[in-house]
Design an enzyme around this catalytic site. Structure first.
Site, mmCIF file in Angstrom:
data_model
loop_
_atom_site.group_PDB
_atom_site.id
_atom_site.type_symbol
_atom_site.label_atom_id
_atom_site.label_comp_id
_atom_site.label_asym_id
_atom_site.label_seq_id
_atom_site.Cartn_x
_atom_site.Cartn_y
_atom_site.Cartn_z
ATOM 1 N N GLY A 1 -1.170 -9.138 13.082
ATOM 2 C CA GLY A 1 -1.806 -7.831 13.252
ATOM 3 C C GLY A 1 -2.570 -7.319 12.056
ATOM 4 O O GLY A 1 -2.521 -6.132 11.753
ATOM 5 N N CYS B 1 11.335 6.803 -14.711
ATOM 6 C CA CYS B 1 12.300 5.690 -14.714
ATOM 7 C C CYS B 1 12.066 4.707 -13.574
ATOM 8 O O CYS B 1 12.684 3.646 -13.534
ATOM 9 C CB CYS B 1 13.735 6.209 -14.667
ATOM 10 S SG CYS B 1 14.254 6.826 -13.057
ATOM 11 N N HIS C 1 0.809 -1.218 0.000
ATOM 12 C CA HIS C 1 0.000 0.000 0.000
ATOM 13 C C HIS C 1 0.843 1.268 0.000
ATOM 14 O O HIS C 1 0.331 2.361 0.200
ATOM 15 C CB HIS C 1 -0.965 -0.015 1.197
ATOM 16 C CG HIS C 1 -1.927 -1.171 1.153
ATOM 17 N ND1 HIS C 1 -2.662 -1.581 2.239
ATOM 18 C CD2 HIS C 1 -2.265 -2.004 0.143
ATOM 19 C CE1 HIS C 1 -3.419 -2.628 1.895
ATOM 20 N NE2 HIS C 1 -3.177 -2.902 0.629
#
Ligand SMILES: [Zn+2]
Length: 383
Positions: free
Chosen positions: A214, A144, A133
């Protein structure tokens, strides 16, 4: 400077199930389960860990759907509480234990939904890490592809231009790239970074043990990656206080604090947890550790396919072939990797005793939604 990550994203209605009650295994139960986990890890050939915001709460960064998570609080009309800034956040015991597991060659690949950059700042080798993310400290050249790991958060989200330009020089006497740099942080419904996602999928397929730490596994495609491992005959172990979307697929389900679990685990494995001496960026694992050969092979195939596609496109446009350019790009990439290491050595610290490196990163896990793009790269949320 800190950035209110949630406020930087566009508004999005479906943020998944928030604020579910947490449950805790008893002390004895937890001990037995961690012993079982240690045994699974000892027996594993290819361990992949999937981390979510829950591993950064002890670093002072709120999670998203926990009792005091960003989206849980938002539902209540309240603001989440940050105990730190992203720059000042210290890696948690879990972050450092993962580095220890990697150095001991148990952990082969790490996949994170976190954008807080702590994995990178902890010194975890970036070539063994997919940040699906994005990373609050990383900006990328739109031309590039060079990534810059900064010491401060970029301050821009949603893959938007950061106002800076690429300084990559592709050869002697040539001008720098000057491509626009963009944030690597995804907004809702934006496609995941292709390279990171491909590597994460390959590692998940190759793994015989997937350990999730988690994360409620609600966000697609990130949350579904452990299922790739299961489909290939591997096992899934889930550590989370709240229920997760894939609890029923877990070989072992641990309800405990990740730091507690990792602390017991490292002791059982007889491993030290590395100490953190400040932000450290490690671009790659030691040279003799060749990561993910299977991935490299597949990538070659994909590259070939893309090349063909590009050529076709160019034919239609009447453009010249660019094979030489592709080769040049590979050379440039190699050169870039060397330069990066040198640059980093100047201002940061070593990533391992034998492999000095420097830089910094971010952390914090994102959640995303969007049901329309299932099957595509776009992160979607489904419950
Ligand atoms: Zn560039």
């Amino acid at each position: 400077m800190s950035v209110n990550y949630a406020a930087g994203l566009s508004t999005y209605a479906d943020k998944g199930v928030c604020g579910l009650p947490e449950s805790f295994d008893s002390k004895e139960e937890l001990k037995g389960k961690v012993e079982a986990l240690a045994q699974l890890i000892r027996e594993s050939q290819y361990l992949v860990v999937h981390s979510g915001a829950g591993i950064s709460t002890s670093s002072g960064i709120p999670d998203f759907r926990g009792p005091k998570g960003v989206w849980t609080m938002e539902e209540r009309g309240e603001s989440p509480h940050f105990d730190t800034t992203f720059e000042e956040a210290r890696p948690s015991l879990t972050h450092m234990a993962l580095l220890g597991l990697q150095r001991a060659s148990y952990l082969k690949y790490l996949i994170s939904q976190n954008v807080d950059g702590i994995h990178v700042r902890s010194g975890f080798p970036r070539n063994l890490l997919s940040e699906l993310h994005g990373n609050m400290f990383v900006e990328e050249c739109g031309k590039c592809g060079k990534q810059y790991v900064r010491e401060k958060v970029i301050g821009v989200m949603g893959l938007k231009p950061t106002g800076k330009y690429c300084e990559e020089v592709r050869g002697r006497g040539l001008r720098s790239c000057r491509g626009k740099l963009i944030s690597t942080i995804l907004d809702w419904e934006e496609a995941l970074p292709e390279k990171d996602l491909n590597r994460a999928e390959e590692a998940s397929r190759r793994a015989d043990l997937a350990l999730t730490l988690g994360t409620s596994l609600q966000i697609k495609p990130s949350g579904d990656l452990p299922l790739f491992t299961k489909r290939k005959g591997g096992k899934v172990v889930i550590v989370n206080l709240q229920p997760t979307k894939h609890d029923k697929h877990a070989h072992l389900r641990i309800n405990g604090y990740v730091d507690e679990v990792m602390s017991q685990l490292m002791e059982l494995l007889g491993l030290d947890i590395p100490k953190w001496d400040g932000p450290t960026v490690c671009e790659s694992s030691t040279p003799d550790q060749k990561p993910l050969p299977a991935i490299a092979i597949k990538k070659e195939v994909k590259k070939g396919v893309k090349k063909e596609a590009k050529r076709e496109g160019r034919k239609r446009l009447g453009e010249p072939k660019k094979e030489e350019e592709d080769e040049e790009k590979i050379a440039v990439k190699k050169e870039r990797a060397e330069q990066t290491t040198e640059e980093h050595e100047k201002d940061l610290q070593g990533c391992t005793d034998s492999n000095p490196i420097p830089v910094q990163t971010q952390d914090q896990d994102l959640s995303r939604g969007g049901d329309q793009n299932e099957g595509a790269n776009s992160p979607t949320l489904s419950l």
